[in-house]
Scaffold this motif. Structure first.
Motif, short mmCIF file in Angstrom:
data_model
loop_
_atom_site.label_atom_id
_atom_site.label_comp_id
_atom_site.label_asym_id
_atom_site.label_seq_id
_atom_site.Cartn_x
_atom_site.Cartn_y
_atom_site.Cartn_z
N SER A 111 0.85 -1.18 0.00
CA SER A 111 0.00 0.00 0.00
C SER A 111 0.89 1.23 0.00
O SER A 111 2.00 1.21 0.53
CB SER A 111 -0.90 -0.01 1.24
N PHE A 112 0.39 2.29 -0.60
CA PHE A 112 1.14 3.53 -0.69
C PHE A 112 0.39 4.64 0.04
O PHE A 112 -0.83 4.63 0.10
CB PHE A 112 1.35 3.94 -2.15
N GLU A 113 1.14 5.58 0.56
CA GLU A 113 0.53 6.73 1.23
C GLU A 113 0.15 7.77 0.19
O GLU A 113 0.91 8.06 -0.72
CB GLU A 113 1.54 7.32 2.22
N CYS A 114 -1.03 8.32 0.35
CA CYS A 114 -1.51 9.35 -0.57
C CYS A 114 -0.67 10.61 -0.38
O CYS A 114 -0.46 11.07 0.74
CB CYS A 114 -2.98 9.65 -0.29
N SER A 115 -0.19 11.18 -1.47
CA SER A 115 0.62 12.39 -1.38
C SER A 115 -0.22 13.61 -1.02
O SER A 115 0.31 14.61 -0.56
CB SER A 115 1.35 12.64 -2.70
N ASN A 116 -1.51 13.52 -1.19
CA ASN A 116 -2.40 14.65 -0.91
C ASN A 116 -2.83 14.70 0.56
O ASN A 116 -2.67 15.71 1.22
CB ASN A 116 -3.63 14.57 -1.82
N CYS A 117 -3.38 13.58 1.09
CA CYS A 117 -3.93 13.61 2.46
C CYS A 117 -3.23 12.64 3.41
O CYS A 117 -3.57 12.57 4.58
CB CYS A 117 -5.42 13.32 2.43
#
Length: 186
Positions: A111-117
């Motif tokens: 899973s990747f972390e959202c760059s926005n939130c």
């Protein structure tokens, strides 16, 4: 000012932040870029039976809208924060959405972390890029580029802000790594 007063630990990433006495206290962590002043904690109760009992025992003298508002105040998660201000509170729908995201995310390999939130994204599918849809960059001294079509992208969507992120599939990452290794050998 004492030296200990000019140091702070970021509650998000546990990095020690030393700030300049003349400039003053940092408003956001220079390492993880999260706000330092609005740190909140959240307790998550994973016992679903207890949650159902609690939601049924809400004071029946309140109107349904007041009951829904009370339930939503108890739920303070990043997934729901953006929805609460935009739609009329439908607690059961939002809880089911959050539970669905949680269970879906648990089944993912990565899973990747959202760059926005900064919420974790969920994988929603693949996109295949064919030869006629991709023109690889080929340096002057090379015979071919490091990424050759066809290749596959894994598509991820943030369940909070719905930002989409394509990521090269694992098989194609390995192919690209081999191409880069071969470039070093030449």
């Amino acid at each position: 000012m004492k030296e200990s007063e000019s140091k702070e630990i970021c509650p998000w990433c546990d990095t020690e932040i030393v700030w300049d006495e003349e400039i003053g206290r940092e408003e956001q962590c220079p390492h993880c870029l999260n706000e330092l002043s609005n740190y909140r904690t959240m307790n998550v109760d994973l016992d679903l039976e207890e949650d159902e009992t609690r939601s049924k025992s809400v004071n029946k003298s309140n109107s349904p809208k007041e009951n829904a508002a009370e339930d939503i105040e108890d739920i303070n998660t990043p997934i729901l924060d953006s929805f609460i201000s935009k739609i009329e509170p439908k607690t059961d729908d939002l809880l089911q959405y959050e539970e669905g995201v949680y269970h879906y995310r648990r089944k993912q390999e990565e899973s990747f972390e959202c760059s926005n939130c900064h919420d974790f994204m969920i994988m929603v599918g693949d996109q295949e890029i064919k030869k006629d849809e991709f023109i690889p960059y080929v340096p002057v001294s090379q015979a071919q580029g490091i990424l050759q079509a066809p290749y596959k992208l894994n598509l991820y969507i943030c369940p909070s802000c719905f930002e989409m992120k394509p990521v090269l599939s694992e098989q194609d990452r390995l192919k690209m790594m081999d191409a880069l290794k071969k470039q070093q050998e030449k």
